[in-house]
Design a protein around this motif. Structure first.
Motif, PDB file in Angstrom:
ATOM      1  N   ALA A  19       0.834  -1.199   0.000  1.00 56.61           N
ATOM      2  CA  ALA A  19       0.000   0.000   0.000  1.00 56.61           C
ATOM      3  C   ALA A  19       0.871   1.253   0.000  1.00 56.61           C
ATOM      4  O   ALA A  19       1.992   1.250   0.516  1.00 56.61           O
ATOM      5  CB  ALA A  19      -0.915   0.007   1.225  1.00 56.61           C
ATOM      6  N   ALA A  20       0.339   2.333  -0.563  1.00 56.86           N
ATOM      7  CA  ALA A  20       1.061   3.603  -0.532  1.00 56.86           C
ATOM      8  C   ALA A  20       1.091   4.171   0.883  1.00 56.86           C
ATOM      9  O   ALA A  20       2.083   4.754   1.309  1.00 56.86           O
ATOM     10  CB  ALA A  20       0.413   4.599  -1.486  1.00 56.86           C
ATOM     11  N   THR A  21      -0.009   4.008   1.621  1.00 61.77           N
ATOM     12  CA  THR A  21      -0.105   4.529   2.984  1.00 61.77           C
ATOM     13  C   THR A  21      -0.897   3.555   3.845  1.00 61.77           C
ATOM     14  O   THR A  21      -1.920   3.027   3.411  1.00 61.77           O
ATOM     15  CB  THR A  21      -0.803   5.901   3.008  1.00 61.77           C
ATOM     16  N   ILE A  22      -0.422   3.339   5.071  1.00 56.81           N
ATOM     17  CA  ILE A  22      -1.123   2.502   6.041  1.00 56.81           C
ATOM     18  C   ILE A  22      -1.338   3.320   7.306  1.00 56.81           C
ATOM     19  O   ILE A  22      -0.418   3.982   7.796  1.00 56.81           O
ATOM     20  CB  ILE A  22      -0.335   1.213   6.349  1.00 56.81           C
ATOM     21  N   TYR A  23      -2.555   3.269   7.833  1.00 55.04           N
ATOM     22  CA  TYR A  23      -2.943   4.064   8.996  1.00 55.04           C
ATOM     23  C   TYR A  23      -2.844   3.232  10.278  1.00 55.04           C
ATOM     24  O   TYR A  23      -3.135   2.034  10.268  1.00 55.04           O
ATOM     25  CB  TYR A  23      -4.368   4.586   8.819  1.00 55.04           C
ATOM     26  N   PHE A  24      -2.492   3.896  11.372  1.00 59.33           N
ATOM     27  CA  PHE A  24      -2.297   3.240  12.664  1.00 59.33           C
ATOM     28  C   PHE A  24      -3.112   3.976  13.734  1.00 59.33           C
ATOM     29  O   PHE A  24      -2.587   4.851  14.431  1.00 59.33           O
ATOM     30  CB  PHE A  24      -0.818   3.238  13.037  1.00 59.33           C
ATOM     31  N   PRO A  25      -4.387   3.634  13.892  1.00 60.74           N
ATOM     32  CA  PRO A  25      -5.197   4.329  14.898  1.00 60.74           C
ATOM     33  C   PRO A  25      -4.891   3.912  16.339  1.00 60.74           C
ATOM     34  O   PRO A  25      -5.229   4.636  17.267  1.00 60.74           O
ATOM     35  CB  PRO A  25      -6.634   3.943  14.508  1.00 60.74           C
ATOM     36  N   GLN A  26      -4.248   2.751  16.531  1.00 59.70           N
ATOM     37  CA  GLN A  26      -4.022   2.252  17.880  1.00 59.70           C
ATOM     38  C   GLN A  26      -3.001   3.109  18.629  1.00 59.70           C
ATOM     39  O   GLN A  26      -2.011   3.566  18.079  1.00 59.70           O
ATOM     40  CB  GLN A  26      -3.522   0.795  17.837  1.00 59.70           C
ATOM     41  N   ARG A  27      -3.248   3.277  19.921  1.00 59.29           N
ATOM     42  CA  ARG A  27      -2.381   4.100  20.764  1.00 59.29           C
ATOM     43  C   ARG A  27      -0.986   3.495  20.919  1.00 59.29           C
ATOM     44  O   ARG A  27      -0.021   4.223  21.189  1.00 59.29           O
ATOM     45  CB  ARG A  27      -3.012   4.304  22.132  1.00 59.29           C
ATOM     46  N   LYS A  28      -0.861   2.193  20.760  1.00 58.47           N
ATOM     47  CA  LYS A  28       0.435   1.568  20.989  1.00 58.47           C
ATOM     48  C   LYS A  28       1.464   1.956  19.926  1.00 58.47           C
ATOM     49  O   LYS A  28       2.668   1.765  20.126  1.00 58.47           O
ATOM     50  CB  LYS A  28       0.309   0.051  21.057  1.00 58.47           C
ATOM     51  N   TYR A  29       0.993   2.493  18.806  1.00 53.11           N
ATOM     52  CA  TYR A  29       1.900   2.963  17.770  1.00 53.11           C
ATOM     53  C   TYR A  29       2.085   4.476  17.921  1.00 53.11           C
ATOM     54  O   TYR A  29       1.101   5.220  18.011  1.00 53.11           O
ATOM     55  CB  TYR A  29       1.365   2.637  16.382  1.00 53.11           C
ATOM     56  N   PRO A  30       3.320   4.963  17.937  1.00 53.53           N
ATOM     57  CA  PRO A  30       3.542   6.392  18.167  1.00 53.53           C
ATOM     58  C   PRO A  30       3.210   7.269  16.964  1.00 53.53           C
ATOM     59  O   PRO A  30       3.043   8.476  17.107  1.00 53.53           O
ATOM     60  CB  PRO A  30       5.042   6.463  18.493  1.00 53.53           C
ATOM     61  N   PHE A  31       3.130   6.679  15.770  1.00 58.38           N
ATOM     62  CA  PHE A  31       2.829   7.448  14.565  1.00 58.38           C
ATOM     63  C   PHE A  31       1.386   7.199  14.140  1.00 58.38           C
ATOM     64  O   PHE A  31       0.748   6.234  14.557  1.00 58.38           O
ATOM     65  CB  PHE A  31       3.785   7.076  13.426  1.00 58.38           C
ATOM     66  N   THR A  32       0.866   8.076  13.294  1.00 56.01           N
ATOM     67  CA  THR A  32      -0.506   7.927  12.811  1.00 56.01           C
ATOM     68  C   THR A  32      -0.576   7.164  11.495  1.00 56.01           C
ATOM     69  O   THR A  32      -1.547   6.467  11.234  1.00 56.01           O
ATOM     70  CB  THR A  32      -1.167   9.302  12.602  1.00 56.01           C
ATOM     71  N   ARG A  33       0.446   7.317  10.660  1.00 56.36           N
ATOM     72  CA  ARG A  33       0.458   6.572   9.407  1.00 56.36           C
ATOM     73  C   ARG A  33       1.883   6.466   8.886  1.00 56.36           C
ATOM     74  O   ARG A  33       2.758   7.245   9.263  1.00 56.36           O
ATOM     75  CB  ARG A  33      -0.454   7.203   8.357  1.00 56.36           C
ATOM     76  N   VAL A  34       2.073   5.470   8.020  1.00 53.05           N
ATOM     77  CA  VAL A  34       3.373   5.224   7.412  1.00 53.05           C
ATOM     78  C   VAL A  34       3.163   5.093   5.906  1.00 53.05           C
ATOM     79  O   VAL A  34       2.305   4.326   5.454  1.00 53.05           O
ATOM     80  CB  VAL A  34       4.039   3.953   7.976  1.00 53.05           C
ATOM     81  N   ALA A  35       3.943   5.848   5.150  1.00 50.91           N
ATOM     82  CA  ALA A  35       3.839   5.815   3.687  1.00 50.91           C
ATOM     83  C   ALA A  35       5.083   5.175   3.092  1.00 50.91           C
ATOM     84  O   ALA A  35       6.182   5.295   3.644  1.00 50.91           O
ATOM     85  CB  ALA A  35       3.668   7.226   3.141  1.00 50.91           C
ATOM     86  N   GLU A  36       4.897   4.490   1.972  1.00 56.25           N
ATOM     87  CA  GLU A  36       6.013   3.960   1.193  1.00 56.25           C
ATOM     88  C   GLU A  36       5.966   4.638  -0.177  1.00 56.25           C
ATOM     89  O   GLU A  36       5.206   4.226  -1.064  1.00 56.25           O
ATOM     90  CB  GLU A  36       5.927   2.439   1.045  1.00 56.25           C
ATOM     91  N   PRO A  37       6.735   5.714  -0.360  1.00 53.63           N
ATOM     92  CA  PRO A  37       6.604   6.553  -1.562  1.00 53.63           C
ATOM     93  C   PRO A  37       6.724   5.813  -2.884  1.00 53.63           C
ATOM     94  O   PRO A  37       6.075   6.185  -3.864  1.00 53.63           O
ATOM     95  CB  PRO A  37       7.728   7.580  -1.385  1.00 53.63           C
ATOM     96  N   LYS A  38       7.543   4.767  -2.967  1.00 57.72           N
ATOM     97  CA  LYS A  38       7.721   4.098  -4.253  1.00 57.72           C
ATOM     98  C   LYS A  38       6.451   3.392  -4.705  1.00 57.72           C
ATOM     99  O   LYS A  38       6.345   3.005  -5.878  1.00 57.72           O
ATOM    100  CB  LYS A  38       8.895   3.117  -4.196  1.00 57.72           C
ATOM    101  N   ARG A  39       5.476   3.223  -3.808  1.00 60.44           N
ATOM    102  CA  ARG A  39       4.195   2.633  -4.208  1.00 60.44           C
ATOM    103  C   ARG A  39       3.374   3.607  -5.044  1.00 60.44           C
ATOM    104  O   ARG A  39       2.438   3.202  -5.724  1.00 60.44           O
ATOM    105  CB  ARG A  39       3.403   2.190  -2.975  1.00 60.44           C
TER     106      ARG A  39
END
Length: 345
Positions: free
Chosen positions: A203-223
């Motif tokens: 995926a180009a971007t994956i979202y992380f709504p859970q509190r245990k993850y410090p970031f909100t989303r992670v993108a992989e630009p080459k996608r």
């Protein structure tokens, strides 16, 4: 939901959704939490919308306006879902939000092309606006880098609204300054990892709504564009919403890299020895904070800014509205059209 969470969750969510839709005032909620619960039910709204929104904005969803979602929830309608699932549907897109073109070389290609269309030498970089001079009716001069003053026939501002007001000379009326004090922006820190992996996700971007993850989303630009990474390599960009001066904003770069890397390693996405380089970028003005009650203050500021006959605004921070890049490009076009209609250009 049926595929990802199983039949039990699906059935409970369907019943919850039906109850919420049969309730009164489904779309009349004055805050984002009420809006999300009324439209989608608690079992869908809580993990997929409310938890993520609280991480992104840093305030409880009940204190946010429904507009904090921008137009992204427009695609989450039953009619659009059935159209999306039907292979024979006319104009069917592979995404509920529609189809988008992505420029080769990344988003930077768009402003570079716009600059080129303006003509050689007409776009000046490394020029910070330090003062904006006006006569109460129009913007007359703009000071650059604290030393050079340029005459202005017409202007389009994309400056954050509060920053624009702070640069005005003479300053705005006291009532406008008081109203502007109620406007706030959310900041953003990006941690960018260049990896000795051919790829990480699908995926180009994956979202992380859970509190245990410090970031909100992670993108992989080459996608979005394979050319965004060297051959055989990839990169990940982790987003940390924050406020100026908080623990994330003032953290050392190395600490932020570790904060991003630890959960990615735990997920099995990244191996530490495969991290080639890491960079951190901070953005003071990322999102206008659309809280309940801000509309009255914004109306006062908007009325004042609109009084300058040769000025138009474009962009998320200048207009204090949550919008996306295609909206902002369109706003730029409309800003120029408005100035032309007024006879300023």
């Amino acid at each position: 939901l049926l595929k990802a969470r199983g039949p039990a969750f699906f059935a409970a969510a369907a019943v919850d959704l039906l109850r919420s839709r049969l309730g009164e005032g489904a779309d009349a909620a004055g805050n984002f939490e009420g809006f999300a619960l009324a439209r989608y039910g608690r079992r869908i709204a809580r993990p997929y919308l409310l938890d993520y929104s609280e991480k992104l904005w840093g305030v409880p969803p009940r204190k946010l306006l429904p507009e904090a979602a921008g137009n992204r929830l427009q695609g989450l309608k039953l009619s659009r879902m059935f159209a999306f699932l039907s292979p024979a549907a006319p104009g069917r897109s592979s995404h509920l939000e529609g189809s988008f073109f992505y420029p080769r070389g990344g988003i930077e290609a768009i402003p570079l092309a716009l600059a080129e269309s303006c003509g050689s030498g007409r776009v000046r970089c490394q020029c910070r606006v330090t003062r904006i001079f006006h006569d109460g009716r129009a913007v007359r001069e703009v000071e650059i880098n604290g030393r050079q003053r340029l005459g202005v026939r017409a202007a389009v501002t994309t400056l954050p609204l509060t920053e624009f007001l702070s640069l005005l000379a003479p300053p705005p009326p006291e009532a406008v300054s008081r109203a502007a004090a109620a406007l706030a922006f959310r900041s953003l820190v990006l941690t960018i990892l260049l990896l000795d992996h051919p790829d990480v996700t699908r995926a180009a971007t994956i979202y992380f709504p859970q509190r245990k993850y410090p970031f909100t989303r992670v993108a992989e630009p080459k996608r979005r564009d394979p050319g965004m990474s060297p051959p055989g390599k990839t990169s990940l960009v982790a987003e940390f919403p924050c406020d100026p001066g908080d623990a994330v904003w003032i953290a050392e770069d190395a600490s932020l890299v570790e904060r991003a890397l630890d959960p990615l390693v735990a997920l099995g996405w990244v191996r530490r020895e495969r991290v080639l380089t890491a960079h951190v970028r901070r953005f003071r003005f990322a999102y206008p904070l659309l809280t309940v009650g801000v509309a009255d203050s914004l109306a006062v500021v908007d009325e004042y800014v609109s009084s300058f006959r040769n000025l138009a605004s474009a962009g998320r921070c200048a207009r204090f509205r949550y919008s996306h890049i295609h909206d902002q490009i369109d706003e730029g076009r409309k800003a120029v059209e408005a100035l032309r209609t007024r006879g300023e250009i």
